[in-house]
Design a protein around this motif. Structure first.
Motif, PDB file in Angstrom:
ATOM      1  N   ASP A  87       0.863  -1.186   0.000  1.00  0.00           N
ATOM      2  CA  ASP A  87       0.000   0.000   0.000  1.00  0.00           C
ATOM      3  C   ASP A  87       0.896   1.232   0.000  1.00  0.00           C
ATOM      4  N   ARG A  88       0.559   2.206  -0.806  1.00  0.00           N
ATOM      5  CA  ARG A  88       1.417   3.376  -0.999  1.00  0.00           C
ATOM      6  C   ARG A  88       1.070   4.497  -0.028  1.00  0.00           C
ATOM      7  N   LEU A  89       2.074   5.065   0.625  1.00  0.00           N
ATOM      8  CA  LEU A  89       1.886   6.240   1.464  1.00  0.00           C
ATOM      9  C   LEU A  89       1.765   7.475   0.572  1.00  0.00           C
ATOM     10  N   LEU A  90       0.638   8.162   0.686  1.00  0.00           N
ATOM     11  CA  LEU A  90       0.433   9.397  -0.067  1.00  0.00           C
ATOM     12  C   LEU A  90       0.687  10.628   0.792  1.00  0.00           C
ATOM     13  N   ASP A  91       0.385  10.508   2.097  1.00  0.00           N
ATOM     14  CA  ASP A  91       0.422  11.678   2.962  1.00  0.00           C
ATOM     15  C   ASP A  91       0.577  11.208   4.405  1.00  0.00           C
ATOM     16  N   VAL A  92       1.484  11.821   5.137  1.00  0.00           N
ATOM     17  CA  VAL A  92       1.647  11.555   6.570  1.00  0.00           C
ATOM     18  C   VAL A  92       1.619  12.903   7.291  1.00  0.00           C
ATOM     19  N   ASN A  93       0.540  13.159   8.020  1.00  0.00           N
ATOM     20  CA  ASN A  93       0.370  14.439   8.733  1.00  0.00           C
ATOM     21  C   ASN A  93       0.562  15.639   7.810  1.00  0.00           C
ATOM     22  N   GLY A  94       0.035  15.521   6.589  1.00  0.00           N
ATOM     23  CA  GLY A  94       0.113  16.623   5.644  1.00  0.00           C
ATOM     24  C   GLY A  94       1.390  16.673   4.830  1.00  0.00           C
ATOM     25  N   ILE A  95       2.298  15.721   5.037  1.00  0.00           N
ATOM     26  CA  ILE A  95       3.580  15.685   4.335  1.00  0.00           C
ATOM     27  C   ILE A  95       3.484  14.667   3.191  1.00  0.00           C
ATOM     28  N   THR A  96       3.991  15.029   1.996  1.00  0.00           N
ATOM     29  CA  THR A  96       3.878  14.143   0.842  1.00  0.00           C
ATOM     30  C   THR A  96       5.219  13.726   0.238  1.00  0.00           C
ATOM     31  N   GLU A  97       6.324  14.306   0.681  1.00  0.00           N
ATOM     32  CA  GLU A  97       7.627  13.948   0.135  1.00  0.00           C
ATOM     33  C   GLU A  97       8.168  12.733   0.890  1.00  0.00           C
ATOM     34  N   VAL A  98       8.710  11.764   0.144  1.00  0.00           N
ATOM     35  CA  VAL A  98       9.045  10.457   0.699  1.00  0.00           C
ATOM     36  C   VAL A  98       9.913  10.527   1.950  1.00  0.00           C
ATOM     37  N   ASN A  99      11.077  11.137   1.855  1.00  0.00           N
ATOM     38  CA  ASN A  99      11.999  11.154   2.992  1.00  0.00           C
ATOM     39  C   ASN A  99      11.403  11.869   4.203  1.00  0.00           C
ATOM     40  N   LYS A 100      10.638  12.920   3.951  1.00  0.00           N
ATOM     41  CA  LYS A 100      10.016  13.654   5.051  1.00  0.00           C
ATOM     42  C   LYS A 100       8.878  12.856   5.680  1.00  0.00           C
ATOM     43  N   MET A 101       8.157  12.075   4.870  1.00  0.00           N
ATOM     44  CA  MET A 101       7.118  11.207   5.430  1.00  0.00           C
ATOM     45  C   MET A 101       7.746  10.177   6.364  1.00  0.00           C
ATOM     46  N   LEU A 102       8.862   9.581   5.942  1.00  0.00           N
ATOM     47  CA  LEU A 102       9.537   8.586   6.782  1.00  0.00           C
ATOM     48  C   LEU A 102      10.072   9.225   8.061  1.00  0.00           C
ATOM     49  N   ASP A 103      10.600  10.450   7.957  1.00  0.00           N
ATOM     50  CA  ASP A 103      11.053  11.163   9.155  1.00  0.00           C
ATOM     51  C   ASP A 103       9.894  11.401  10.117  1.00  0.00           C
ATOM     52  N   GLU A 104       8.720  11.723   9.574  1.00  0.00           N
ATOM     53  CA  GLU A 104       7.546  11.962  10.420  1.00  0.00           C
ATOM     54  C   GLU A 104       7.123  10.674  11.125  1.00  0.00           C
ATOM     55  N   MET A 105       7.211   9.548  10.428  1.00  0.00           N
ATOM     56  CA  MET A 105       6.876   8.271  11.049  1.00  0.00           C
ATOM     57  C   MET A 105       7.828   7.941  12.189  1.00  0.00           C
ATOM     58  N   ARG A 106       9.062   8.396  12.096  1.00  0.00           N
ATOM     59  CA  ARG A 106      10.046   8.131  13.145  1.00  0.00           C
ATOM     60  C   ARG A 106       9.899   9.068  14.335  1.00  0.00           C
ATOM     61  N   SER A 107       9.340  10.259  14.116  1.00  0.00           N
ATOM     62  CA  SER A 107       9.385  11.288  15.159  1.00  0.00           C
ATOM     63  C   SER A 107       8.035  11.646  15.777  1.00  0.00           C
ATOM     64  N   ALA A 108       6.922  11.311  15.138  1.00  0.00           N
ATOM     65  CA  ALA A 108       5.596  11.702  15.642  1.00  0.00           C
ATOM     66  C   ALA A 108       4.933  10.548  16.380  1.00  0.00           C
ATOM     67  N   GLU A 109       4.367  10.824  17.529  1.00  0.00           N
ATOM     68  CA  GLU A 109       3.681   9.780  18.293  1.00  0.00           C
ATOM     69  C   GLU A 109       2.234   9.590  17.839  1.00  0.00           C
ATOM     70  N   GLU A 110       1.739  10.464  16.987  1.00  0.00           N
ATOM     71  CA  GLU A 110       0.421  10.287  16.373  1.00  0.00           C
ATOM     72  C   GLU A 110       0.523  10.689  14.915  1.00  0.00           C
ATOM     73  N   VAL A 111       0.063   9.817  14.015  1.00  0.00           N
ATOM     74  CA  VAL A 111       0.118  10.113  12.586  1.00  0.00           C
ATOM     75  C   VAL A 111      -1.229   9.818  11.939  1.00  0.00           C
ATOM     76  N   ILE A 112      -1.605  10.683  11.036  1.00  0.00           N
ATOM     77  CA  ILE A 112      -2.758  10.454  10.160  1.00  0.00           C
ATOM     78  C   ILE A 112      -2.177  10.186   8.779  1.00  0.00           C
ATOM     79  N   ILE A 113      -2.411   8.975   8.277  1.00  0.00           N
ATOM     80  CA  ILE A 113      -1.785   8.533   7.036  1.00  0.00           C
ATOM     81  C   ILE A 113      -2.853   8.305   5.967  1.00  0.00           C
TER      82      ILE A 113
END
Length: 229
Positions: A87-113
């Protein structure tokens, strides 16, 4: 003229009572490939315990593994929106760029994906002694991922003739000539295949979550030397 009130023993014709008879249209379930999930975790412990496969060159990031944790709890609670491999990640907490989405997954304790399911289809080509012109990497213990595609190759020619079922960078190969279930089976089937080759694949198409990315241009690989597959 007032309508007579029926007695208890009278039979009431409900068809003549429009406020009793109602017609409901049952809506078909949504066929959308996109869905949203909300996950919470304690980063001081195991985090989300999820793995991803990504290709920043084409702004593509997909789920590779969902371990015990926030993702598995979500899957147990929402059978219709389970997070699945590829399944493809399109957006993580409003972020759409790949490396920044992965950084958000590492640093945020709550994510809307926001995620999108891939399309599954069959690819049929004739090898006839020529190489397919694709470079592959491991996706998981059972499937392969297309990492590069050579211009003027068999797969490139397939793409030109099948614009809605293209094999692109990030396409996942599930089965080759009926063989699958392990990396060894797929690789051996690709190595031994001659003549007609039938592949079952999952592809995300040329869509992109980043409006600034020219998807079709970026998803096509430049001419490179390919292994004999």
């Amino acid at each position: 003229v007032p309508r007579p009130v029926p007695k208890i023993t009278d039979v009431v014709d409900k068809n003549s009572l429009p406020f009793v008879k109602r017609t409901f249209t049952v809506k078909a379930p949504s066929q959308s490939r996109e869905y949203n999930v909300t996950l919470r975790t304690d980063l001081s412990k195991s985090g989300y315990n999820m793995m991803f496969q990504s290709n920043a060159a084409v702004n593509l990031c997909v789920v590779a593994y969902v371990g015990e944790g926030a993702g598995s709890k979500w899957n147990a609670a929402y059978a219709d929106r389970q997070i699945k491999p590829n399944d493809r990640l399109l957006d993580v907490n409003g972020i759409t760029e790949v490396n920044k989405m992965l950084d958000e997954m590492r640093s945020a304790e709550e994510v809307i994906i926001q995620l999108r399911r891939p399309l599954k289809f069959q690819v049929t080509v004739q090898k006839d002694g020529r190489a397919l012109g694709i470079a592959l990497i491991q996706f998981d213990n059972e499937t392969l991922w297309v990492d590069q595609i050579a211009d003027s190759s068999i797969i490139h020619q397939w793409n030109m003739g099948n614009p809605f079922n293209q094999v692109l960078r990030g396409t996942r190969i599930l089965e080759v000539n009926g063989q699958g279930g392990s990396l060894e089976a797929l690789r051996e089937a690709l190595k031994q295949a001659e003549g007609r080759i039938d592949m079952i694949v999952e592809s995300h198409g040329a869509e992109t979550a980043n409006p600034e990315e020219p998807a079709h241009q970026n998803l096509r690989a430049p001419p490179v030397k390919m292994p004999d597959l």
